[in-house]
Motif scaffolding. Structure first.
Motif, mmCIF file in Angstrom:
data_model
loop_
_atom_site.group_PDB
_atom_site.id
_atom_site.type_symbol
_atom_site.label_atom_id
_atom_site.label_comp_id
_atom_site.label_asym_id
_atom_site.label_seq_id
_atom_site.Cartn_x
_atom_site.Cartn_y
_atom_site.Cartn_z
ATOM 1 N N PHE B 161 0.835 -1.202 0.000
ATOM 2 C CA PHE B 161 0.000 0.000 0.000
ATOM 3 C C PHE B 161 0.871 1.255 0.000
ATOM 4 O O PHE B 161 0.575 2.243 -0.650
ATOM 5 C CB PHE B 161 -0.914 0.031 1.234
ATOM 6 N N GLN B 163 3.599 1.712 -1.312
ATOM 7 C CA GLN B 163 4.303 1.975 -2.557
ATOM 8 C C GLN B 163 3.411 2.578 -3.624
ATOM 9 O O GLN B 163 3.878 2.908 -4.697
ATOM 10 C CB GLN B 163 4.925 0.687 -3.077
ATOM 11 N N LEU B 164 2.132 2.660 -3.330
ATOM 12 C CA LEU B 164 1.258 3.300 -4.302
ATOM 13 C C LEU B 164 1.682 4.755 -4.428
ATOM 14 O O LEU B 164 2.222 5.346 -3.497
ATOM 15 C CB LEU B 164 -0.191 3.202 -3.833
ATOM 16 N N PRO B 165 1.445 5.346 -5.586
ATOM 17 C CA PRO B 165 1.929 6.704 -5.820
ATOM 18 C C PRO B 165 1.344 7.711 -4.828
ATOM 19 O O PRO B 165 0.266 7.504 -4.271
ATOM 20 C CB PRO B 165 1.467 7.010 -7.246
ATOM 21 N N ASP B 166 2.088 8.793 -4.625
ATOM 22 C CA ASP B 166 1.701 9.803 -3.638
ATOM 23 C C ASP B 166 0.464 10.569 -4.078
ATOM 24 O O ASP B 166 0.078 10.568 -5.227
ATOM 25 C CB ASP B 166 2.830 10.823 -3.471
ATOM 26 N N GLY B 167 -0.073 11.215 -3.111
ATOM 27 C CA GLY B 167 -1.072 12.208 -3.449
ATOM 28 C C GLY B 167 -2.426 11.663 -3.823
ATOM 29 O O GLY B 167 -3.333 12.402 -4.147
ATOM 30 N N LEU B 168 -2.549 10.320 -3.793
ATOM 31 C CA LEU B 168 -3.839 9.757 -4.181
ATOM 32 C C LEU B 168 -4.934 10.198 -3.226
ATOM 33 O O LEU B 168 -5.997 10.637 -3.642
ATOM 34 C CB LEU B 168 -3.760 8.227 -4.179
ATOM 35 N N VAL B 187 -7.475 2.688 -3.333
ATOM 36 C CA VAL B 187 -6.328 1.846 -2.974
ATOM 37 C C VAL B 187 -6.552 0.394 -3.401
ATOM 38 O O VAL B 187 -5.699 -0.221 -4.037
ATOM 39 C CB VAL B 187 -6.050 1.934 -1.462
ATOM 40 N N PRO B 189 -8.598 -1.079 -5.708
ATOM 41 C CA PRO B 189 -8.527 -1.390 -7.142
ATOM 42 C C PRO B 189 -7.104 -1.339 -7.673
ATOM 43 O O PRO B 189 -6.749 -2.108 -8.564
ATOM 44 C CB PRO B 189 -9.378 -0.298 -7.785
ATOM 45 N N PRO B 193 -3.162 -6.953 -7.681
ATOM 46 C CA PRO B 193 -2.147 -8.014 -7.672
ATOM 47 C C PRO B 193 -1.788 -8.429 -6.242
ATOM 48 O O PRO B 193 -1.665 -9.620 -5.949
ATOM 49 C CB PRO B 193 -0.944 -7.376 -8.364
ATOM 50 N N GLY B 280 -0.897 -6.207 -14.346
ATOM 51 C CA GLY B 280 -0.146 -5.018 -14.018
ATOM 52 C C GLY B 280 -1.128 -3.900 -13.726
ATOM 53 O O GLY B 280 -2.338 -4.087 -13.767
ATOM 54 N N VAL B 281 -0.611 -2.773 -13.417
ATOM 55 C CA VAL B 281 -1.507 -1.684 -13.078
ATOM 56 C C VAL B 281 -1.164 -0.499 -13.951
ATOM 57 O O VAL B 281 -0.004 -0.149 -14.123
ATOM 58 C CB VAL B 281 -1.343 -1.285 -11.608
ATOM 59 N N LEU B 282 -2.175 0.066 -14.508
ATOM 60 C CA LEU B 282 -1.909 1.218 -15.366
ATOM 61 C C LEU B 282 -1.910 2.475 -14.490
ATOM 62 O O LEU B 282 -2.868 3.228 -14.448
ATOM 63 C CB LEU B 282 -2.964 1.298 -16.463
ATOM 64 N N LEU B 283 -0.799 2.615 -13.805
ATOM 65 C CA LEU B 283 -0.729 3.734 -12.875
ATOM 66 C C LEU B 283 -0.773 5.048 -13.609
ATOM 67 O O LEU B 283 -1.285 6.034 -13.124
ATOM 68 C CB LEU B 283 0.557 3.648 -12.055
ATOM 69 N N GLY B 284 -0.199 5.020 -14.794
ATOM 70 C CA GLY B 284 -0.115 6.250 -15.543
ATOM 71 C C GLY B 284 -1.470 6.927 -15.664
ATOM 72 O O GLY B 284 -1.605 8.130 -15.478
#
Lengths: 507, 288, 319
Positions: B161, B163-168, B187, B189, B193, B280-284
C-alpha cells in the motif's frame, strides 16, 4: 474493480457459505437419556479413517453393554499433542487413552492423584483379571507401586525371525538353530542367489533404524533379537545388586560385532542407518532380502504383502536360537498404552465401577469372538460345522480393525482354528516363548533423570552402536561414548535404578 | 517489442531454456506422484522405482470414492478456505491500510507490537484456552478466527500500500471521500495483484490447516481433508499400528491418489489468480 | 503516501499545546482508527492474551497442576540448555544451516522472479509459473520420501546414474558432508517457486511505461533490470529479509527430523529437533518453552538491529 453483478454474486456466495458453516456448527443433540449409561472417551485410531458413526461394531458394543459411547477419535499421528492439550486445559473425557505412559507429564499426573487408582478393583472383574492381571505387566505400568491405568495387553514374547522358507529350500538349507547357523544362512542368502535369478541381487538380512522408539531405541530394529541370543540383558540387568545397562555388558559387544561382520561382508543393506521400517519392509516384500527381525505376527501381514509381488514366496518364523545362555527371547513391555479415568470427570466410585464393568464386558467370550470375526453375515460366515471364516476382508479392515483400539486385550494369544495354520503357528509360538522371556528389571522403576534426559542420553548410545557397526568407531571409541553417556547423566540413572531396585526388593 | 538486438534475443533464449529446466526439475516429482497413483499395486510393490507404470489402474481413486468421509472432508476444506480467506482479506486489508498511512498517530508502536507476535508465540495451550473460552471449539470458526490475520501478510500488504503513488488520498479527499472510501475506491482497485497474492497465501494456509483442526475439533465429521491425508501418508510412510493382525497400511497407490486428490483443487486455484498478477496496473492513467 | 511526516493543512496550528494536537489528529483520523479496531482486537485476543504462556519457561510447568500452581524455577531451564554438552553443537549446526538458507535459498526466488519477469511470452510465463509452484504443496514427509528414493545407495536414481558413468556410489543419506547441501537443496526445490509469487506481485506494480521510456533512451536489458525492476522490489526484499531474520534459528523441524540419522546427527541436530526429543516427547513443556523463548529473543534482537540499520540507510523498515 469488480462489476456490480459479480460483486453481488460474490457477496451472496460468501453469505451462503457463512450461514451454512454456522448451521453446521450448532451443538449436537444430547443422547443417552433413555437410561443407558453414557460416557465420554478419547482414543486414537491407527486406520486411514476414524471409525464411522454407523459402524456396526460400535452399535453392537453399545447394544451389548447397554451404553452410549461419546467417543473422540484422534489420528494416531497427532495423538500425543491432543492428549497434552487436553490435560493442560483440563478438558478431559471420562476415559482417556494414554499412549505415552512414561512421559514426565503423565507420570507426574499419576503421582498427583489426577486419575483413579484402579489396581485394587481389577480382581472384581473376571475378564480383566484374566487378560489384564499379568504381574509383570502390571508392575511395568505401575507408578510407585500403584496401578492407575487399564493397560491394553499385547503379547509379551512377540519378537522373532521371519525367514524366506522357499529360499532355504532353493539352497537346500535347514532352518538355523544356532547363531553360526544364522550367520551362514544370511551369508548364503546374499551370495548364493537364493531367488535363482542368475544375479547376486539379494541381501541376507534387511535392517532399519529404530529411532521412533524414543528412550527404548537400541539403534537397529533387530538388535534386541540378536543380543538376546548372545545372552545380553533386556535393556538393563541387576548384577550383584547394581543396575547395569545392556550396552555396558560384554554380550552387547558380541552382538555388535555380529552385526559389524554382516556389514563388513555386505550381507546386510548398506544404508540401514537411514532405512525406516516402512522401507525395510518394502524391501522384504520386494523379495530383496531373506531374513527380517520383527514381530512374529509379521508372518501373516508381511506374508500377504510379499505374495502380491512374489506369489511363490513362502515364509516361516523362528525364535529359538541356541546361544551361550541357551534359548532366550526379550520380553516387550506387554502393553501398548493404557486407559485412565480422570477424577475430574469420573466423580464417583460407582461411575468408575461402571466404566470398568464396560471394559470387562467388551472382552468377554462373546465379544472376543466379535473382535476376531466381526459380525456374522457382514464380516464372517460359518461353515456347516460352525467354524467361522472371514468372508469380507475389506469390510473387516474398515469396520472391525479400527475399533481394536478399544478393548484392553488384542487377543494375541487366542488360537482359532478357522484362522489357518500360519496364524495358529505364530500365536502358539508366542505362547510357548513366554517360558523363555527375559524382562527388563527396571521397567517399573522411575528414575527422574531417565524421565527427563533418557531419550536424549540414549541417542549417544544408539548412534555409537551404529557407528561401531559401520566402522567409524572402534571398540575404544564406543567405550568413550559410553563414558560420555555416564558423565552426562548416565551415572545418575544407574544410581537411581540401583537404589530404587533395592527399595523395591525390600518391600 | 521492437528493435530486439541479437544479444537480447540470445538472452531471451538462454533465459527461457533455464526456466524450462527449472520447471521440469520442479514438476517431475509431482508427475511421479500422479503416475504412481494410477499404477497397479503389484507393480509398485515389485519395483523400488519406476517412472512409467506399464499398467494403469484406478484402484487408488476408487478407494477415495468408496470412503464418504474423504469426500466430505474436501467440502469442509473448501468451505473453510473460502470463508476463511474472505475473513482474512477483510481483516488484513482493514488493518493494513491505516498502518500504511504515515501520519497515523501510534502507527510505529502498533507495527512493532505486530512484529513482536511474529517472533514470540504464546504456544498451543494458552491459545487453546482462549479458543475454548470463546466457545469456538467444535465449530468451523475455530479454524478461521484464531488465524484471522497473519502478521507477516499484514506487514507485506502494508508495504505494498505504501508503494502506491503519492497524493492519491489528497485528491480523493478533495472529492469528498473519507478514509474508508479512499481504501475501497482507490487503494484496493490499484492493489489487485497484492490482494490476489494474499488471497492465495491465505487460501493455501487454510487448505493446509491440520493441527488446529485436531486440537479444536473433536467431531471427525468436521475435519478438513489434511487431517485425514496426513494420517494416511504417515501410515504408509512410517506405519503406526502395533497390533498383531493389524490390517496392512494403505498401499502406496492409495497414498499417492489421496495426495493428488487433496492437492489438485488448490493447484487449480492459481491460474485464476494469475490474470491479476499479469495485468499489471496502469498507474499512468491514475496519475495523469 | 510517500510524503514523510507531511502535516496536511487540516493539522492544528503550531501554537496549540501538544496534547490538543494529538487529540485533533485522533479525531481527524477517526476512520482510520475505526478500521484498525478489528485487527487490534484480534491481536490482543489471540496473540497477546495467551502470551502468559511464555512464563512457563520460568516455571516447572505440570499440566495437571495448571499454570498458577506450578512452581517457579527461575532460569533453571535456560541453565540446562546453555550447559548442555550439546549446546554448542546445536548452535553451530543451527547457525550453519540458517546461513546456508539465507545465502542460497533466500535469493533463489528473487532470481527466479527476475528471470520470469524477463519472459516476454505471456503464455510461456504462466505455464512456468504454474509448474514451479506445485512442489510447495507436497508435504515434507513425501518430499523426504522421494529424496530417499532418489538418493538411496542401492537402486537410487542418482547413484545408479553415478555408477553408470563409472563413478563411485555415494552414500548420500548417511553422509555428514552431504547432509547440509541436501537439506538446502530440498528447501530450494520445494519453496523457490512459491517464493517467487510475492516478488511477481511486487513487479506487477511496475508501470510498463517506465520500461518503454527506458528503451527509447536506449537502455539494455541489464540496465532496465538495474534501474527499474530491482528498485521496484527493493523494499519487498528488505522487508522479507528483516522478517526472515526473526525466524533465523527456525530450521524447519519436520524436514530435518525426517532426514536425521545416527551418522549425520553430529551435523544435523538443531534446536528444533533437539527440543523435540528432549522436551516435547518427554512432556517437558517448560523446557521446550525455554528453548523456544531463547530462539525468539535471538530473532527479535536480529529484527530490531536489522530494522535500525535499514532505516539508517534511508530505507523503509518494518515499523
Amino acid at each position: 474493480m469488480l462489476g456490480l453483478p459479480r460483486k453481488l454474486a460474490f457477496v451472496g456466495l460468501a453469505a451462503i457459505v457463512a450461514t451454512s458453516l454456522a448451521a453446521c456448527g450448532q451443538g449436537k443433540k444430547e443422547e443417552g437419556s433413555d437410561g443407558r449409561f453414557t460416557f465420554t472417551m478419547m482414543n486414537q485410531y491407527t486406520s486411514p479413517e476414524p471409525p464411522g458413526e454407523n459402524n456396526p461394531i460400535i452399535k453392537k458394543i453399545e447394544e451389548y453393554t447397554n451404553t452410549k459411547i461419546d467417543a473422540t477419535w484422534i489420528p494416531a499421528s497427532a495423538y500425543n499433542d491432543k492428549v497434552n492439550v487436553s490435560i493442560a486445559s483440563n478438558d478431559l473425557p471420562q476415559v482417556l487413552m494414554i499412549q505415552d505412559t512414561k512421559s514426565s507429564s503423565i507420570i507426574n499426573a499419576q503421582r498427583s492423584g489426577m486419575f483413579w487408582e484402579i489396581g485394587p478393583y481389577l480382581k472384581d472383574y473376571p475378564n480383566l483379571s484374566k487378560y489384564n492381571g499379568n504381574e509383570t505387566v502390571l508392575n511395568n505400568i505401575s507408578v510407585d507401586g500403584k496401578v492407575y491405568g487399564l493397560y491394553r495387553a499385547r503379547a509379551l514374547a512377540r519378537q522373532g525371525i521371519v525367514i524366506r522358507q522357499d529360499w532355504l529350500e532353493n539352497l537346500g538349507l535347514e532352518q538355523p538353530k544356532t547363531i553360526d547357523d544364522l550367520y551362514n544362512v544370511i551369508k548364503a542368502f546374499t551370495l548364493n542367489d537364493p531367488a535363482k535369478t542368475g544375479n547376486q541381487d539379494t541381501f541376507g538380512l534387511v535392517e532399519a533404524e529404530d529411532s521412533s522408539n524414543g528412550a527404548s531405541a537400541v539403534g537397529l530394529t533387530g538388535f534386541q533379537t540378536i543380543s538376546a541370543f548372545f545372552g545380553a540383558p533386556n535393556q538393563w540387568e541387576i548384577r550383584d545388586g547394581k543396575a547395569v545397562p545392556q550396552f555396558m555388558t560384554p554380550e552387547n559387544m558380541e552382538a555388535m560385532k555380529f552385526y559389524k561382520r554382516l556389514y563388513d561382508e555386505k550381507l546386510i543393506n548398506q544404508d540401514f542407518p537411514a532405512t525406516k521400517t516402512s522401507k525395510q519392509q518394502e524391501q522384504f516384500f520386494q523379495g530383496k532380502a531373506g531374513v527380517i527381525f520383527t514381530t512374529l505376527d509379521f508372518l501373516i501381514t508381511g506374508g500377504n504383502e510379499l505374495k502380491k509381488a512374489n506369489p511363490d514366496a513362502k515364509l516361516d518364523i523362528i525364535s529359538r536360537i541356541e546361544g551361550p545362555e541357551g534359548e532366550r527371547v526379550f520380553a516387550t513391555t506387554g502393553y501398548n498404552g493404557m486407559f485412565v479415568f480422570p477424577k475430574a470427570t469420573v466423580k464417583t466410585e460407582e461411575e468408575l465401577k461402571q466404566l470398568l464393568g464396560f471394559f470387562d464386558k467388551i472382552v468377554d467370550e462373546e465379544m472376543m469372538y466379535t473382535w476376531t470375526w466381526g459380525i456374522e453375515g457382514s464380516h464372517h460366515e460359518k461353515d456347516s460345522s460352525g467354524e467361522p471364516s472371514i468372508s469380507d476382508q475389506t469390510a473387516y479392515s474398515n469396520e472391525v480393525s479400527p475399533l481394536k483400539q478399544l478393548p484392553s486385550y488384542d487377543g494375541a494369544l487366542m488360537i482359532w482354528k478357522g484362522k489357518g495354520e500360519a496364524d495358529n503357528k505364530f500365536r502358539q509360538m508366542m505362547q510357548d516363548n513366554e517360558s523363555i522371556i527375559v524382562s527388563n528389571p527396571v521397567e517399573p522403576l522411575i528414575s527422574q533423570t531417565a524421565v527427563e534426559k533418557g531419550t536424549e542420553l540414549n541417542k549417544i548410545i544408539t548412534d555409537a552402536r551404529i557407528k561401531f557397526i559401520i566402522g567409524t568407531l572402534d571398540e575404544d571409541g564406543f567405550n568413550k561414548e559410553v563414558e560420555k553417556w555416564r558423565a552426562q547423566g548416565g551415572d545418575q540413572i544407574i544410581a537411581d535404578y540401583t537404589e530404587l531396585y533395592a527399595n523395591q526388593a525390600k518391600k | 517489442m521492437h528493435e530486439r538486438s541479437l544479444g537480447n534475443r540470445l538472452f531471451g533464449i538462454a533465459n527461457g531454456t533455464v526456466l524450462i529446466l527449472v520447471a521440469a526439475v520442479m514438476i517431475i516429482p509431482f508427475i511421479y506422484i500422479v503416475l504412481i497413483s494410477f499404477a497397479t499395486e503389484q507393480e509398485v510393490l515389485a519395483k523400488s522405482f519406476m517412472l512409467f507404470p506399464t499398467k494403469f489402474s484406478l484402484a487408488g481413486y476408487r478407494y477415495i470414492l468408496s470412503t464418504p468421509i474423504l469426500l466430505h472432508s474436501l467440502w469442509v476444506t473448501i468451505g473453510v478456505t473460502v470463508v476463511g480467506t474472505l475473513v482474512n482479506l477483510l481483516m488484513t486489508v482493514l488493518m493494513a491500510y491505516p498502518l500504511a498511512r504515515k501520519e497515523l498517530y501510534g502507527r510505529r508502536l502498533i507495527l512493532l507490537l505486530v512484529t513482536f507476535t511474529m517472533v514470540f508465540s504464546a504456544g498451543i495451550v494458552p491459545t487453546f484456552l482462549i479458543v475454548k473460552g470463546l466457545h469456538l471449539t467444535n465449530t468451523y470458526w475455530a479454524l478461521i478466527i484464531p488465524s484471522a490475520i497473519s502478521a507477516f501478510n499484514l506487514i507485506i500488504i502494508k508495504n505494498f500500500f505504501q508503494q502506491l503513488p503519492d497524493g492519491l488520498e489528497e485528491s480523493a479527499k478533495i472529492d469528498g471521500c473519507n478514509d474508508l472510501g479512499i481504501l475501497l475506491r482507490i487503494v484496493l482497485p490499484l492493489s489487485m495483484p497484492a490482494i490476489a497474492t494474499f488471497a492465495l497465501f491465505y487460501a493455501v494456509n487454510h487448505w493446509n490447516t491440520f493441527l488446529n483442526a485436531i486440537l479444536y475439533i473433536n467431531d471427525s465429521r468436521k475435519w478438513p481433508i489434511q487431517v485425514l491425508l496426513r494420517q494416511i501418508v504417515i501410515l504408509t510412510e512410517k506405519g503406526l499400528s502395533d497390533m498383531s493382525e493389524a490390517p496392512p497400511p494403505p498401499s502406496k497407490i492409495i497414498n499417492m491418489a489421496v495426495i493428488v486428490f487433496s492437492t489438485v483443487p488448490i493447484l487449480a486455484f492459481y491460474p485464476f489468480l494469475q490474470k491479476h498478477f499479469a495485468k499489471g496496473v496502469l498507474l499512468g492513467s491514475v496519475k495523469g | 503516501m510517500n510524503q514523510v511526516e507531511s502535516e496536511p493543512a487540516l493539522a492544528a496550528p503550531a501554537c496549540m499545546p501538544k496534547r490538543h494536537r494529538v487529540g485533533l489528529r485522533l479525531l481527524r483520523d477517526k476512520w482510520l482508527y475505526l478500521m484498525l479496531f478489528p485487527g487490534v482486537i484480534y491481536f490482543v485476543l489471540f496473540k497477546y492474551a495467551p502470551m502468559w504462556g511464555l512464563l512457563l519457561a520460568f516455571k516447572n510447568y505440570q499440566p495437571y497442576l495448571g499454570f498458577f500452581e506450578s512452581e517457579w524455577v527461575g532460569l533453571k531451564h535456560f541453565d540446562r540448555l546453555f550447559h548442555d554438552p550439546v549446546f554448542w553443537m546445536l548452535l553451530r549446526n543451527t547457525l550453519i544451516l540458517a546461513c546456508y538458507n539465507i545465502l542460497f535459498f533466500f535469493p533463489a526466488p528473487i532470481v527466479l522472479a527476475l528471470m520470469l519477469n524477463e519472459v516476454r511470452r505471456e503464455a510461456f510465463k504462466r505455464v512456468v509459473q504454474t509448474l514451479i509452484y506445485v512442489p510447495h504443496f507436497v508435504s515434507w514427509v513425501v518430499v523426504v520420501g522421494i529424496a530417499y528414493t532418489f538418493f538411496t545407495l542401492d537402486g537410487g536414481l542418482v547413484n545408479e546414474a553415478i555408477a553408470s558413468l563409472g563413478g563411485e556410489k555415494i552414500n548420500f543419506l548417511i553422509s555428514t558432508e552431504w547432509f547440509r547441501p541436501m537439506i538446502t537443496l530440498e528447501v530450494i526445490w520445494k519453496e523457490t517457486g512459491w517464493g517467487t509469487i510475492i516478488f511477481l506481485a511486487a513487479l506487477s506494480g511496475v508501470d510498463p511505461q517506465l520500461y518503454e521510456a527506458a528503451r527509447i533512451d536506449g537502455a539494455g536489458r541489464m540496465r532496465q533490470l538495474w534501474h527499474i525492476t530491482l528498485p521496484a522490489i527493493r523494499s519487498t526484499i528488505t522487508i522479507l529479509f528483516i522478517l526472515r531474520l526473526g525466524t533465523f534459528l527456525d530450521t524447519g523441524f519436520e524436514q530435518i527430523f525426517l532426514m536425521l540419522n545416527s551418522i549425520n546427527r553430529e551435523v544435523g541436530e538443531v534446536f528444533d529437533t533437539y527440543v523435540y526429543t528432549a522436551g516435547i516427547t518427554q512432556g517437558q513443556f517448560s523446557f521446550s518453552t525455554a528453548v523456544g523463548l531463547f530462539k525468539s529473543i535471538v530473532g527479535f534482537v536480529l529484527i530490531i538491529t536489522a530494522n535500525w540499520l535499514v532505516k539508517r540507510f534511508g530505507e523503509e523498515g518494518v515499523y
